[in-house]
Write an enzyme that holds these catalytic residues in place. Structure first.
Site, mmCIF file in Angstrom:
data_model
loop_
_atom_site.group_PDB
_atom_site.id
_atom_site.type_symbol
_atom_site.label_atom_id
_atom_site.label_comp_id
_atom_site.label_asym_id
_atom_site.label_seq_id
_atom_site.Cartn_x
_atom_site.Cartn_y
_atom_site.Cartn_z
ATOM 1 N N LYS A 1 -1.407 -4.438 0.616
ATOM 2 C CA LYS A 1 -2.784 -4.066 0.943
ATOM 3 C C LYS A 1 -3.761 -5.236 0.868
ATOM 4 C CE LYS A 1 -2.074 0.481 1.341
ATOM 5 N NZ LYS A 1 -2.297 1.192 2.606
ATOM 6 N N GLU B 1 -11.656 3.695 0.754
ATOM 7 C CA GLU B 1 -10.993 4.921 0.342
ATOM 8 C C GLU B 1 -9.661 4.514 -0.262
ATOM 9 O OE1 GLU B 1 -10.563 3.638 3.273
ATOM 10 O OE2 GLU B 1 -8.384 3.746 3.455
ATOM 11 N N SER C 1 6.951 -2.839 0.313
ATOM 12 C CA SER C 1 5.499 -2.994 0.472
ATOM 13 C C SER C 1 4.747 -3.128 -0.848
ATOM 14 C CB SER C 1 4.941 -1.827 1.278
ATOM 15 O OG SER C 1 5.295 -0.596 0.675
#
Ligand SMILES: Cc1ncc(COP(=O)(O)O)c(C=O)c1O
Lengths: 275, 404
Positions: free
Chosen positions: B96, B118, B386
């Site tokens: 991210k 969010e 990830s």
């Protein structure tokens, strides 16, 4: 001439401004929507905006979110909304009804089928909050094919370029969102509205309604000095929310009457009048 | 042009990936999106922007992230060789942060002192809070109150980093509702606020720019795989929530048509139960949510339905529009694995490789474990790991009947 155009023409002849209340269909429950619509008419509504509830009302503040949730808990659907409009039309042939909602329930229904059924039910205009003009070319055409007015929003952030895009696709009236924010917020900037409306009206060539943040007779009257229509939503829903179920219509009627009187009183009169 | 190098140009100028994508937002936001698009185009032309992005990816995030050959696990599975792209080793522990740095730099360039985000699992929230601290910006993170319960450690991390975490109590109280609330904040504060969306969803240009900022993952793989494994993989596998880590690793491989691209969605309790978060695999109807048109989990009336996944980061009813496009075009395949399958892969990686994966990433691992045994041992699977699983300790412990 469409019911919406006729309504504005009549009002213009009388030197009056349009009062457009908003309620969510199915709130507090589906059986109350028709009596509430009738109460709105009795209270002086010229046009009714009927919200189609959606699970994810991104552009709405807490009040209309709650209304949506209550309606959905009672199984309200787009099909149900059209049923309510049909029932309303059997008793009232004059007051235009504009459906306001989000794209997904309409797409799930099928956009063309929706336009057909909405016309059959007696709907007059449709405002899809998350269909800006660039995503609404086909849908607008479909609405017009069924004699429905595509209603669009403009905002304080909109550029003049966008006024023209809206003018090309919309009809009926233009809905100016009077603040940066969601429905029900309180920070209305009158001067900004007063500056913008004449420019917008000239560019779009249709009546301009103003909504978001109008909560009482005083703010309605000030807005009516520059706009052609005043839209009131969250404040009416609060009235419904705070009333015992059976008293909702009477309370809403009384609330709207007050606004109506303020709009029609001498100093609120006249399209040309400047604040 | 050889058949296996097909050109790919998506989205179009209005953000459409075929029939998907677009910018379905209320009028108030439209000018802000136009402003963002212009600022992004301008930044792309500016070598200094690129240079700063790359500098921070290298020195702050720790890129390039390595590729690791999971030999013991591959051997136990007895088939294809499994390689892991180690996004879990990034600063903040997931992919991210790549995107957050890109968007924060854009925010600074646009003169916006406040960022909002969010978050579901909390990873994107933590990454946003991190870069906000790094660049001296005010930060506000919206998080569903259900997710706040599931991800308490990440909530505290965000607060440590100086962010305000706002619980969202509307709707299903999860990621989709956090997104609604962030949009509402953005509409209200559009003048001074930049909305850092955490995945390849939302209105144009977000799906495109988030993808672009995540593309570094696949680009690194293009050079790393030949170095480590002697060639490109036979298949690239990534989990799909909104789809950002998957787009990040897929994108550079899209023109290489002999490499299979496999997106793994969350089958939750099983596709047949309806309690899942796999709109692509389940062939959900196409609809409009959060600014774009895509496959969407909804009822027959077009209301969005509640999803379920053991992993908060995959618990989302929609999917990025580019994945919808890749599915229809046949260029990528989409499958789903259940909570239990993901958990099994989670434990396998812990025990056999000494790596604790995020539950999201465990879905991709589980699918690799499913297909590897039927493949020969010279086949190569590249899995996007990830994120790391520290944030999931509570969930996994609870599943195993352990209380802290
Ligand atoms: C580690 C990790 N992987 C994957 C995801 C899913 O998001 P996306 O599909 O955008 O990669 C998340 C989201 O929170 C995450 O934290």
């Amino acid at each position: 001439m469409s019911r919406i155009a006729k309504t504005f023409e009549t009002l213009r002849g009388q030197g009056r401004k349009a009062l457009i209340p908003f309620i969510t269909a199915g709130d507090p429950d589906p059986d109350m929507t028709l009596p509430l619509m009738q109460a709105l008419v009795e209270g002086g509504a010229d046009i009714i905006e009927l919200g189609v509830p959606f699970s994810d009302p991104m552009a709405d503040g807490p009040t209309i979110q709650r209304a949506s949730e209550r309606a959905l808990q009672h199984g309200m659907s787009l099909r149900g909304v059209l049923g309510i409009v049909s029932a309303f039309r059997r008793e009232n042939g004059n007051t235009p009804v504009v459906l306001m909602g989000y794209a997904n329930p309409i797409e799930a229904y099928g956009t063309d089928v929706f336009a057909r059924d909405a016309q059959a039910a007696g709907v007059d205009g449709v405002l899809v909050v998350d269909y800006p003009p660039e995503e609404c070319v086909e849908f607008s055409a479909s609405l017009r094919d069924h004699d429905l007015d595509p209603i669009f929003l403009l905002a304080p952030t909109s550029t003049e370029q966008r006024y023209s895009e809206v003018a090309a696709l919309g009809s009926g009236y233009l809905y100016y969102v009077s603040l940066k924010g969601v429905t029900g917020a309180g920070h209305l900037d009158f001067d900004e509205v007063a500056r913008r409306i004449p420019v917008i009206r000239e560019k779009v060539g249709m009546p301009v309604g103003v909504g978001f943040g109008i909560r009482d007779a005083a703010s309605a009257r000030r807005i009516a000095q520059v706009a052609d229509a005043v839209v009131i939503g969250s404040r009416i829903i609060e009235e419904i929310e705070n009333s015992p179920r059976d008293e909702g219509p009477a309370r809403v009627r009384a609330f709207l009457r007050e606004i109506r009187m303020a709009l029609d009183s001498k100093s609120g009169r006249g399209f040309e009048e400047k604040p | 042009m050889p058949m296996h190098e097909l050109p790919y140009h998506q989205p179009d100028a209005h953000g459409h990936f075929g029939r998907y994508g677009g910018s379905f937002v209320a009028e108030t936001l439209k000018p802000a999106l136009d402003e963002l698009l212009a600022a992004y185009a301008d930044a792309q032309r500016d070598p200094a922007f690129r240079a700063e992005f790359e500098y921070d990816l290298k020195h702050y995030v720790g890129r390039p992230s390595p590729i690791y050959h999971a030999k013991r696990w591959s051997k136990l599975l007895g088939g294809a060789q499994i390689y892991l792209k180690r996004e879990d080793l990034n600063h903040t522990g997931a992919h991210k942060v790549n995107n957050c740095i890109g968007q924060a730099l854009l925010a600074r360039r646009m003169g916006k002192p406040r960022v909002i985000a969010e978050t579901g699992a909390g990873q994107h929230g933590v990454a946003t809070a991190t870069v906000a601290a790094r660049y001296g910006m005010e930060c506000c993170v919206y998080m569903g109150s259900e997710d706040i319960k599931r991800q308490a450690a990440n909530v505290y991390r965000m607060k440590l980093l100086g962010a305000t975490v706002v619980p969202v109590n509307s709707g299903s109280k999860t990621l989709k509702d956090a997104l609604n609330e962030a949009m509402r904040d953005w509409v209200t504060n559009v003048g001074n606020t930049f909305y850092i969306i955490g995945t390849v969803a939302g209105p144009h240009p977000y799906p495109m720019l988030v993808r672009d900022f995540q593309t570094v993952i696949g680009t690194e793989c293009l050079t790393q795989m030949p170095e480590l494994a002697g060639r490109q993989p036979d298949a690239v596998i990534a989990c799909v929530g909104g789809g950002s880590n998957a787009m990040g690793i897929f994108y550079s491989y899209i023109p290489k048509t002999d490499v299979r691209l496999i997106g793994v969605e969350a089958a939750g309790f099983g596709l047949a139960t309806g309690k899942h978060a796999a709109p692509l695999t389940a062939n959900s109807p196409v609809g409009v949510l959060h600014g774009n048109r895509t496959y969407l989990m909804q009822d027959e009336n077009g209301q969005i339905i509640e999803t379920h996944s053991i992993s908060a980061g995959l618990d989302y009813p929609g999917v990025g529009p580019e994945h919808a496009w890749l599915k229809d075009s046949g260029r990528a395949e989409y499958v789903a694995v259940t909570d239990d399958e993901a958990l099994a892969a989670f434990h396998a990686l812990c025990r056999l490789e000494g790596i604790i994966p995020a539950l999201e990433s465990s879905h991709a691992l589980a699918y690799a474990a499913k297909i590897a045994p039927s493949m020969s041992s010279d086949k190569l699977l590249l899995v996007n790991l990830s994120g790391r699983g520290d944030k999931d300790m509570h969930t996994v412990a609870e599943k195993s009947g352990i209380q802290f």
